[in-house]
Design a protein around this motif. Structure first.
Motif: not given
Length: 344
Positions: A93-94, A96-105, A220-226, A252-262
């Motif tokens: 997701v990250m 895709g959002l940033t259009r950056n291949p080096l982006a990570d959570p 996150a899965l609901a945002l695939c088309g967007s 950003a909300l989905a990424t935060t939930l996933l990364c914060a929990a992990a």
């Protein structure tokens, strides 16, 4: 910023229908591989348990020693499944959002926010300072600050978000260093948490993080088309009817939930969110409708495989999984940089 994906229009990928049977078959194979790796995770350790005994312990448990050993490894394996899925999908997701291949959570300051909260709580004398409920607010607060800085005055762009994440992460890292090096008691707690490990974690953490992981994955899965539309650029995405701002906020909300929990559960584990989407993209291509489900399976497989390797190479001791993933992620990062240079 280099784009990582390039579908032709919202949700439409050239040749997608033609490749669907092949991708579906590959997904089933990946699921079978994940099941096998999970079984190995239950089998490998100081005491090796043969796979048939693992199967019996799971589906016809008794009072044997092997059953007890397998039962003791189940929480660790389940935690690896949840954390691996969360980090890999968040990375997809990250990017895709940033259009950056080096982006990570970690780009949104999630790891450093969680670490700063734990360091602060420990310095204030809070008991059980590595609790998920202490790390989560810190991670959320860091993401909110990054988002406010990166979208200030309505001029939010992927580049501004990345720069804001770097600034906030640097400031928090300096704060963590100052506090932990000044107080030996804080350093003692922090140095074990910061490496990232599935070993020795409280089984109750599974129930603590499960709601956050489920909500984050569904979002996150609901945002695939967007995300497919966003890969075309903001202007084109708007022309196609996509809600760019809403997609970024929900992503950003989905990424935060996933990364914060992990991160709160097992400490910061690097490169899973970076490496897995790159590996998966070489199979699925740019379509997030396949990319994210594949990440959902490949992330846990990679993390559990790294954990198994960590148990074997220095047996009877163990190497923490965060160290193994860092070794795996280095070559992946170099490959990503080479692909970026080739694309310029």
């Amino acid at each position: 910023m280099t784009a990582t994906v390039a579908p032709t229009s919202a949700g439409l990928i050239p040749g997608a229908r033609r490749r669907t049977p092949k991708l579906a078959t590959g997904f089933v194979i990946a699921l079978v591989a994940l099941v096998l790796i999970a079984m190995l995770s239950l089998a490998v350790g100081n005491k090796y348990v043969p796979l048939p005994d693992v199967w019996n312990a799971l589906f016809a448990p008794g009072d044997t020693y092997a059953d007890t050993v397998v039962a003791s490894r189940i929480p660790r394996t389940v935690l690896g499944l949840l954390v691996g899925a969360a980090l890999a999908v968040a990375g997809g997701v990250m990017q895709g959002l940033t259009r950056n291949p080096l982006a990570d959570p970690g780009l949104f300051g999630v790891n450093t926010g969680a670490a700063a909260a734990i360091v602060t709580a420990t310095a204030l004398g809070a008991g059980g300072a590595t609790s998920v409920w202490i790390a989560l607010p810190g991670a959320f607060l860091a993401v909110v600050v990054v988002y406010l800085i990166g979208t200030g005055r309505g001029r939010g762009t992927p580049v501004r978000l990345v720069l804001a994440g770097v600034v906030v992460s640097s400031v928090l890292a300096a704060y963590i260093q100052a506090v932990s090096l000044s107080l030996p008691r804080v350093f003692d707690v922090y140095r074990f948490w910061v490496i990232g490990s599935l070993a020795g974690r409280d089984p109750h953490l599974i129930l603590d993080i499960l709601p956050f992981v489920i909500v984050g994955l569904v979002l996150a899965l609901a945002l695939c088309g967007s995300l497919n539309a966003l890969a075309l650029g903001d202007d084109t995405a708007r022309a196609l009817g996509a809600h760019v701002g809403r997609t970024r906020i929900l992503g950003a909300l989905a990424t935060t939930l996933l990364c914060a929990a992990a991160t709160a559960a097992v400490g910061p584990i690097s490169f899973v969110g970076l490496a897995v989407p790159h590996i998966v993209r070489s199979v699925t291509g740019a379509d997030h409708r396949w990319l994210l489900p594949y990440c959902l399976v490949a992330g846990p497989a990679l993390l559990l495989a790294a954990d198994i390797v960590g148990r074997i190479i220095v047996s009877p001791a163990e190497l923490m999984v965060g160290v193994i993933t860092a070794f795996v992620g280095g070559p992946i990062l170099l490959l990503a940089v080479r692909r970026m240079k080739a694309a310029v």
